[in-house]
Design a protein around this motif. Structure first.
Motif, PDB file in Angstrom:
ATOM      1  N   ARG A  50       0.825  -1.209   0.000  1.00  0.00           N
ATOM      2  CA  ARG A  50       0.000   0.000   0.000  1.00  0.00           C
ATOM      3  C   ARG A  50       0.858   1.257   0.000  1.00  0.00           C
ATOM      4  O   ARG A  50       0.504   2.279  -0.582  1.00  0.00           O
ATOM      5  N   ALA A  51       2.026   1.180   0.666  1.00  0.00           N
ATOM      6  CA  ALA A  51       2.852   2.380   0.810  1.00  0.00           C
ATOM      7  C   ALA A  51       4.307   2.002   1.055  1.00  0.00           C
ATOM      8  O   ALA A  51       4.629   0.863   1.393  1.00  0.00           O
ATOM      9  N   VAL A  52       5.161   3.005   0.895  1.00  0.00           N
ATOM     10  CA  VAL A  52       6.574   2.924   1.254  1.00  0.00           C
ATOM     11  C   VAL A  52       6.804   4.015   2.288  1.00  0.00           C
ATOM     12  O   VAL A  52       6.331   5.147   2.126  1.00  0.00           O
ATOM     13  N   VAL A  53       7.512   3.668   3.363  1.00  0.00           N
ATOM     14  CA  VAL A  53       7.775   4.629   4.434  1.00  0.00           C
ATOM     15  C   VAL A  53       9.270   4.737   4.698  1.00  0.00           C
ATOM     16  O   VAL A  53      10.036   3.819   4.385  1.00  0.00           O
ATOM     17  N   LEU A  54       9.649   5.869   5.275  1.00  0.00           N
ATOM     18  CA  LEU A  54      11.029   6.092   5.668  1.00  0.00           C
ATOM     19  C   LEU A  54      11.046   7.141   6.755  1.00  0.00           C
ATOM     20  O   LEU A  54      10.120   7.927   6.894  1.00  0.00           O
ATOM     21  N   SER A  55      12.117   7.120   7.521  1.00  0.00           N
ATOM     22  CA  SER A  55      12.352   8.228   8.442  1.00  0.00           C
ATOM     23  C   SER A  55      13.620   8.928   7.993  1.00  0.00           C
ATOM     24  O   SER A  55      14.497   8.320   7.379  1.00  0.00           O
ATOM     25  N   THR A  56      13.677  10.203   8.294  1.00  0.00           N
ATOM     26  CA  THR A  56      14.810  11.007   7.883  1.00  0.00           C
ATOM     27  C   THR A  56      15.143  11.961   9.017  1.00  0.00           C
ATOM     28  O   THR A  56      14.582  11.846  10.108  1.00  0.00           O
ATOM     29  N   MET A  57      16.021  12.864   8.774  1.00  0.00           N
ATOM     30  CA  MET A  57      16.372  13.879   9.765  1.00  0.00           C
ATOM     31  C   MET A  57      16.049  15.239   9.169  1.00  0.00           C
ATOM     32  O   MET A  57      16.210  15.435   7.956  1.00  0.00           O
ATOM     33  N   ALA A  58      15.630  16.159  10.004  1.00  0.00           N
ATOM     34  CA  ALA A  58      15.321  17.506   9.524  1.00  0.00           C
ATOM     35  C   ALA A  58      16.532  18.122   8.825  1.00  0.00           C
ATOM     36  O   ALA A  58      16.383  18.883   7.870  1.00  0.00           O
ATOM     37  N   SER A  59      17.737  17.780   9.267  1.00  0.00           N
ATOM     38  CA  SER A  59      18.955  18.352   8.692  1.00  0.00           C
ATOM     39  C   SER A  59      19.316  17.768   7.324  1.00  0.00           C
ATOM     40  O   SER A  59      20.160  18.321   6.623  1.00  0.00           O
ATOM     41  N   MET A  60      18.666  16.702   6.920  1.00  0.00           N
ATOM     42  CA  MET A  60      18.947  16.085   5.621  1.00  0.00           C
ATOM     43  C   MET A  60      18.119  16.772   4.531  1.00  0.00           C
ATOM     44  O   MET A  60      17.226  16.179   3.928  1.00  0.00           O
ATOM     45  N   VAL A  61      18.435  18.022   4.289  1.00  0.00           N
ATOM     46  CA  VAL A  61      17.647  18.868   3.397  1.00  0.00           C
ATOM     47  C   VAL A  61      17.617  18.319   1.970  1.00  0.00           C
ATOM     48  O   VAL A  61      16.559  18.258   1.335  1.00  0.00           O
ATOM     49  N   GLU A  62      18.766  17.921   1.435  1.00  0.00           N
ATOM     50  CA  GLU A  62      18.808  17.407   0.061  1.00  0.00           C
ATOM     51  C   GLU A  62      17.985  16.146  -0.083  1.00  0.00           C
ATOM     52  O   GLU A  62      17.260  15.973  -1.059  1.00  0.00           O
ATOM     53  N   ALA A  63      18.091  15.245   0.885  1.00  0.00           N
ATOM     54  CA  ALA A  63      17.323  14.000   0.829  1.00  0.00           C
ATOM     55  C   ALA A  63      15.823  14.299   0.907  1.00  0.00           C
ATOM     56  O   ALA A  63      15.036  13.734   0.145  1.00  0.00           O
ATOM     57  N   ARG A  64      15.438  15.176   1.813  1.00  0.00           N
ATOM     58  CA  ARG A  64      14.019  15.545   1.942  1.00  0.00           C
ATOM     59  C   ARG A  64      13.487  16.117   0.634  1.00  0.00           C
ATOM     60  O   ARG A  64      12.383  15.808   0.200  1.00  0.00           O
ATOM     61  N   ARG A  65      14.287  16.947   0.002  1.00  0.00           N
ATOM     62  CA  ARG A  65      13.879  17.545  -1.274  1.00  0.00           C
ATOM     63  C   ARG A  65      13.670  16.441  -2.326  1.00  0.00           C
ATOM     64  O   ARG A  65      12.687  16.463  -3.067  1.00  0.00           O
ATOM     65  N   LEU A  66      14.567  15.473  -2.368  1.00  0.00           N
ATOM     66  CA  LEU A  66      14.439  14.348  -3.289  1.00  0.00           C
ATOM     67  C   LEU A  66      13.151  13.584  -3.017  1.00  0.00           C
ATOM     68  O   LEU A  66      12.369  13.311  -3.934  1.00  0.00           O
ATOM     69  N   TYR A  67      12.914  13.222  -1.756  1.00  0.00           N
ATOM     70  CA  TYR A  67      11.731  12.441  -1.414  1.00  0.00           C
ATOM     71  C   TYR A  67      10.445  13.189  -1.766  1.00  0.00           C
ATOM     72  O   TYR A  67       9.518  12.610  -2.333  1.00  0.00           O
ATOM     73  N   GLU A  68      10.399  14.462  -1.450  1.00  0.00           N
ATOM     74  CA  GLU A  68       9.201  15.250  -1.751  1.00  0.00           C
ATOM     75  C   GLU A  68       8.997  15.390  -3.248  1.00  0.00           C
ATOM     76  O   GLU A  68       7.863  15.325  -3.738  1.00  0.00           O
ATOM     77  N   ARG A  69      10.073  15.546  -3.983  1.00  0.00           N
ATOM     78  CA  ARG A  69       9.973  15.639  -5.445  1.00  0.00           C
ATOM     79  C   ARG A  69       9.397  14.351  -6.038  1.00  0.00           C
ATOM     80  O   ARG A  69       8.652  14.376  -7.011  1.00  0.00           O
ATOM     81  N   LEU A  70       9.704  13.218  -5.421  1.00  0.00           N
ATOM     82  CA  LEU A  70       9.200  11.932  -5.903  1.00  0.00           C
ATOM     83  C   LEU A  70       7.767  11.644  -5.432  1.00  0.00           C
ATOM     84  O   LEU A  70       7.164  10.677  -5.875  1.00  0.00           O
ATOM     85  N   GLY A  71       7.239  12.444  -4.531  1.00  0.00           N
ATOM     86  CA  GLY A  71       5.856  12.275  -4.095  1.00  0.00           C
ATOM     87  C   GLY A  71       5.662  11.803  -2.662  1.00  0.00           C
ATOM     88  O   GLY A  71       4.540  11.533  -2.245  1.00  0.00           O
ATOM     89  N   PHE A  72       6.729  11.708  -1.886  1.00  0.00           N
ATOM     90  CA  PHE A  72       6.594  11.357  -0.475  1.00  0.00           C
ATOM     91  C   PHE A  72       6.012  12.553   0.270  1.00  0.00           C
ATOM     92  O   PHE A  72       6.308  13.702  -0.069  1.00  0.00           O
TER      93      PHE A  72
END
Length: 178
Positions: free
Chosen positions: A122-144
């Motif tokens: 149904r879904a894919v989940v992950l945890s990240t860190m607020a400081s991982m700005v580049e990774a967060r940007r990637l995930y959000e761009r992909l639809g997370f």
């Protein structure tokens, strides 16, 4: 100057690559200041062999070299503290510094999304860190999207934001917008 994108191949990691994977994963997480070198998690990041006993490790190969990796954990695994029975979780996305900017991280994450879809998740989940700005940007761009009700404290005082990709609600490889 960044080279134009060449073909990136995603495949399961081979045992003879585990040391290299541990090295560049540690370089990203510890070397870029996200995790203290003295933390237990730094040792976990470095020990790809141990991680591979309970997860699937995939590598991104660029120009014939392993240049990135991602760890896929199934529900019930000690590496999947978030995943419900109908979800897949991934962790430890790492792309070697010399290979960044070539779409390797996106390709690895899309591989996990394809894998989850093929398995009927149904879904894919992950945890990240607020400081991982580049990774967060990637995930959000992909639809997370952020699901703050699932945020968790890995250790007291260290809150990890949780992101989720709903497979039933979005296309895995959406067409580019015009």
């Amino acid at each position: 100057m960044i080279e134009p994108m060449t073909v990136v191949t995603v495949r399961p990691a081979h045992p003879d690559e585990y040391v290299q994977i541990g090295e560049f994963t540690t370089e990203v997480y510890v070397g870029e200041g996200f995790i203290p070198a003295s933390s237990e998690y730094a040792a976990t990041l470095a020990d790809t062999e141990a991680r591979a006993r309970d997860t699937e490790i995939f590598v991104g190969v660029h120009n014939g070299r392993v240049a990135g990796s991602i760890t896929v954990a199934r529900p019930g695994s000690s590496y999947a503290p978030l995943a419900a029975d109908d979800e897949l979780e991934f962790r430890m996305l790492a792309v070697a510094k010399a290979a960044r900017g070539r779409g390797l991280g996106s390709t690895l994450v899309r591989h996990v999304l394809d894998l989850a879809a093929a398995e009927g998740c149904r879904a894919v989940v992950l945890s990240t860190m607020a400081s991982m700005v580049e990774a967060r940007r990637l995930y959000e761009r992909l639809g997370f999207v952020r699901v703050p009700e699932r945020d968790w404290e890995v250790v007291p005082g260290v809150l990890l934001p949780v992101l989720e990709y709903q497979l039933s609600a979005r296309s895995i490889n959406p067409a580019p917008s015009r």
